[in-house]
Each structure stands twice: as C-alpha cells, then as structure tokens.
Design an enzyme around this catalytic site. Sequence first.
Site, short mmCIF file in Angstrom:
data_model
loop_
_atom_site.label_atom_id
_atom_site.label_comp_id
_atom_site.label_asym_id
_atom_site.label_seq_id
_atom_site.Cartn_x
_atom_site.Cartn_y
_atom_site.Cartn_z
N GLU A 25 -21.38 0.13 -34.78
CA GLU A 25 -21.34 0.35 -36.23
C GLU A 25 -20.62 -0.80 -36.94
OE1 GLU A 25 -18.38 2.36 -38.32
OE2 GLU A 25 -17.61 3.44 -36.58
N LYS A 87 -19.99 0.98 -48.21
CA LYS A 87 -20.00 1.81 -47.00
C LYS A 87 -21.32 2.58 -46.97
CE LYS A 87 -17.19 5.70 -45.40
NZ LYS A 87 -15.92 6.44 -45.56
N VAL A 107 -20.92 5.94 -38.84
CA VAL A 107 -21.54 6.58 -37.69
C VAL A 107 -22.91 7.15 -38.09
CG1 VAL A 107 -21.36 8.52 -36.08
CG2 VAL A 107 -19.37 7.04 -36.50
N ASP A 137 -15.12 18.45 -48.08
CA ASP A 137 -15.40 17.13 -47.54
C ASP A 137 -15.67 17.20 -46.04
OD1 ASP A 137 -15.57 14.50 -46.82
OD2 ASP A 137 -13.84 13.85 -47.98
N SER A 139 -17.87 15.17 -43.19
CA SER A 139 -18.57 13.90 -43.03
C SER A 139 -20.04 14.10 -42.75
CB SER A 139 -17.95 13.09 -41.90
OG SER A 139 -18.71 11.91 -41.69
N ASP A 141 -21.56 12.29 -40.95
CA ASP A 141 -21.71 11.99 -39.51
C ASP A 141 -22.13 13.23 -38.73
OD1 ASP A 141 -20.71 9.51 -40.18
OD2 ASP A 141 -18.84 9.71 -39.03
N LYS A 158 -11.12 11.38 -35.77
CA LYS A 158 -9.83 10.86 -36.20
C LYS A 158 -8.82 11.97 -36.41
CE LYS A 158 -12.57 8.99 -38.76
NZ LYS A 158 -13.28 8.56 -39.95
N1 PSU Z 1 -13.23 5.52 -37.10
C1 PSU Z 1 -12.40 4.47 -37.20
N2 PSU Z 1 -12.50 3.67 -38.26
C2 PSU Z 1 -13.44 3.88 -39.20
C3 PSU Z 1 -14.33 4.98 -39.09
C4 PSU Z 1 -14.18 5.78 -38.02
O1 PSU Z 1 -11.58 4.23 -36.33
O2 PSU Z 1 -13.52 3.10 -40.11
C5 PSU Z 1 -15.46 5.17 -40.11
C6 PSU Z 1 -16.75 5.45 -39.34
O3 PSU Z 1 -17.71 4.53 -39.75
C7 PSU Z 1 -17.12 6.86 -39.72
C8 PSU Z 1 -16.57 6.92 -41.12
O4 PSU Z 1 -18.51 7.10 -39.64
O5 PSU Z 1 -15.31 6.27 -40.99
C9 PSU Z 1 -16.48 8.33 -41.65
O6 PSU Z 1 -16.27 8.31 -43.02
P1 PSU Z 1 -16.45 9.64 -43.92
O7 PSU Z 1 -15.33 10.54 -43.51
O8 PSU Z 1 -16.36 9.17 -45.34
O9 PSU Z 1 -17.82 10.18 -43.58
MN MN Z 2 -16.38 12.34 -46.57
#
Ligand code: PSU
Ligand code: MN
Length: 310
Positions: A25, A87, A107, A137, A139, A141, A158
């Site tokens: 990614e 993003k 992801v 919220d 994701s 993903d 995370k």
């Molecule tokens: N894990 C990391 N660093 C990151 C991310 C995940 O260690 O930057 C990123 C990944 O690209 C993941 C995204 O898909 O954060 C998720 O963001 P959101 O919660 O906005 O969907």
């Molecule tokens: Mn989000």
Amino acid sequence: MNPTTVVTKEIQQALAMKKAIVALESAVITHGLPAPHNLETAQAMERIVRENGAIPGTTALINGRVKLGLTPDELASIAAPDAKTVKISSRDFGYAMAKQLNGGTTVAGTLTIAASAGVKVFATGGIGGVHRGMTQDVSNDLFTLASAPVVVVCSGAKAILDLPATLETLETYGVPVVGYRTDELPAFYSRSSGLKVGITADTPQMVAEIAQAHWEMGLRSGVVVAQPIPEGDEIPKENLEMVIERAINDAEAQQLQGAALTPYLLARVSNYTKGASLKANLALLRNNAELAARIAVALAQMSTMRAPIT
Ligand code: PSU
Ligand code: MN
C-alpha cells in the site's frame, strides 16, 4: 484485468506466469509515516519482498492514473515531504482519477487494485477498523475485505481502534483472521491484545492452504493474517494505553473526524512515545513484507500444482 490500471511489465509477466507477487500500500507512505522514514521503509519492503522470492507491486495514483508497480521515481515522488497527495480509499478513486491527483492507497484502495488484477497477497502494517467510542467511524478497509480475495498480512489492527468491535465486524463480513504463530489478535505495537482469533497457522504453507481452501469454497472475501511485531521491537500494552487515550482526547478537542483521524492519531502517538511507536511501526512493516512474500511463494507453488478455480 481492470483496463484502467497501469501495470508494470514485470508484474504483467509475473501475473501471466503465475509467479508470486506481493501488493504494497502507499497511504502508509503518503499519510502514515514521516519523511524520510516513509521512503526508506517503502524501498526496504520492496527489497525484502524480492529477497524472499516474490515481486513487489506498490500501488498508488500518479496524476490520476491507477498504478500497480511503481518506478523508483514514482515512489520517491509520492514520498517527498512536499508531495501533494490524497488518501485513496474505495470511494476516492473516481474523484482522484477525474481530477488527475496523486494519491496513497489505503488497505481498501490497495485491495481494490490487487483484487482486480488477480494479485493474491498484500503486506501492510495494520488494517483500519472500528474507531473507539460511540462513533460511526468504521474503516472502509473492513467492508472492502469482505469482497476482495486477497491475503492481507498485517500486525492486527492499530491499537488506537476498538479491537473487539473490529474483530466482530470482520466476523460479520465472513473474513477469517489467522494468527501467525499466535492464537491472539496482535495489537500492532504490542504482541498481544488478549483477544483470541480462533485460527492459528505456523507456516506460510499453512496460510496458503487455508486461503486456497477458503476460495475453493467459492467464498470471495479476504483472509487477514495477523503477525505479531518482533519481540525486540514491541511496546508493551500497559505503556501505550495512556498515550492512546491522550491522543484520542486531542483529536476530540480538535473535532477531527473522517480520513484525517487515523494519520493524526498515529502522529500523536509517535510524538508522545518520543518516536518509539514509529520505530515499532517500521519494524513490523518489514517483518510483514517478508511473511507476505513467503505466503505468495507458497500460493504460487500450489496454483501451479492444482487446477485453477473456475
Ligand atoms: N497502518 C499504519 N499506518 C497507516 C495505516 C495503517 O501503520 O498509515 C493506514 C492504512 O492505509 C489503512 C488506513 O488502510 O490507515 C485506515 O484509515 P481509515 O481509518 O481512515 O480507514
Ligand atoms: Mn475512518
């Protein structure tokens, strides 16, 4: 194959010959890690994938073109400290393509590209998930994992997230979560979360067999492979919890929401841990690239031995 994706010659050939390929990614490069660690780590992950017998395919948007496999210059251009990038999750493709933007794929974004090209394995740090608190919220993903037949090697979700809710949502979407040499969901910076995953695999071969059998059943979801961060690099959970709560409070005070939230929280945690979380993040990304390559090699060997899925 999706005709709008620009695939490098090397990956086109590898796809035709059913060789091992690992998608990587780029939101982690454009939004997740500070320069110069972002470029160094992206390059290291590509190198590690090659050293372990597979071909790396970093995905990104360059001037609105969807790319699978980047040239060294393209990689450097999205990693530059002054790079203008958005993003890219699933919903962002159309807009970024039409406006000819540069973008780092999350992801979800990377899964979309990998699945449409037929790439079966993808390495990342942590998947997105359900954010903590009474929040909507969740994701994209997780939703995208439900319909992208790709093995996603990560270190769990995370630690800034609601991990029990994230696991439950993956279950709802029918996404298997395989602990790699563990029966627990790793918590990204820490090796354990206290949450059981139910499936354990001890070898890349076993992961490949689980994924292959899952897809032979006609199921079309991804398979999450969760590998704990290497022992020497972990930050014990007890040391992190307060820091994470402070970071979340900061975000709430600033009323931060949406796509900006995850990058903000990661940066705050890195600040509060004086860079220890950053160091951990870099270590687990490299480690996941290695395992992903070994799984890709095992899957490629199996697919040359078995009849293709029709
Ligand atoms: N894990 C990391 N660093 C990151 C991310 C995940 O260690 O930057 C990123 C990944 O690209 C993941 C995204 O898909 O954060 C998720 O963001 P959101 O919660 O906005 O969907
Ligand atoms: Mn989000």
